[in-house]
Scaffold this motif. Sequence first.
Motif, mmCIF file in Angstrom:
data_model
loop_
_atom_site.group_PDB
_atom_site.id
_atom_site.type_symbol
_atom_site.label_atom_id
_atom_site.label_comp_id
_atom_site.label_asym_id
_atom_site.label_seq_id
_atom_site.Cartn_x
_atom_site.Cartn_y
_atom_site.Cartn_z
ATOM 1 N N VAL A 59 0.897 -1.217 0.057
ATOM 2 C CA VAL A 59 0.130 -0.023 -0.259
ATOM 3 C C VAL A 59 0.867 1.311 0.184
ATOM 4 O O VAL A 59 0.648 2.250 -0.857
ATOM 5 N N TYR A 60 1.868 1.355 0.781
ATOM 6 C CA TYR A 60 2.954 2.490 0.803
ATOM 7 C C TYR A 60 3.406 2.729 -0.315
ATOM 8 O O TYR A 60 3.345 3.910 -0.934
ATOM 9 N N GLU A 61 3.832 1.930 -1.391
ATOM 10 C CA GLU A 61 4.244 2.235 -2.800
ATOM 11 C C GLU A 61 3.244 2.701 -3.456
ATOM 12 O O GLU A 61 3.495 3.572 -4.331
ATOM 13 N N LYS A 62 1.836 2.296 -3.413
ATOM 14 C CA LYS A 62 0.835 2.726 -4.240
ATOM 15 C C LYS A 62 0.601 4.143 -3.958
ATOM 16 O O LYS A 62 0.192 4.920 -4.778
ATOM 17 N N VAL A 63 0.431 4.404 -2.610
ATOM 18 C CA VAL A 63 0.108 5.716 -2.073
ATOM 19 C C VAL A 63 1.354 6.851 -2.847
ATOM 20 O O VAL A 63 1.120 7.583 -3.153
#
Length: 76
Positions: A59-63
């Motif tokens: 999720v961090y990479e997508k955000v």
Amino acid sequence: RVLFRSEEDASSSRIMISISGDGKSDPRIHAMQKSGEDAISLKELADLLSIGEKAWKNVYEKVLKDIKDSTKLPVK
């Protein structure tokens, strides 16, 4: 992968884990809260923490990508 013995067990107890970080080092757990009557075994907790860390990294990479992409859009 099934972490709980049955669907009834899964619905009678839950755990919420708050994770954050900078993406450069391992994520940090800031809070954990368990609710429900049933116990969570150490193995189940370790599995849940592992799943939470993997989900956070994904999720961090997508955000970050969404933030970078949104700054390229023209301001209306």
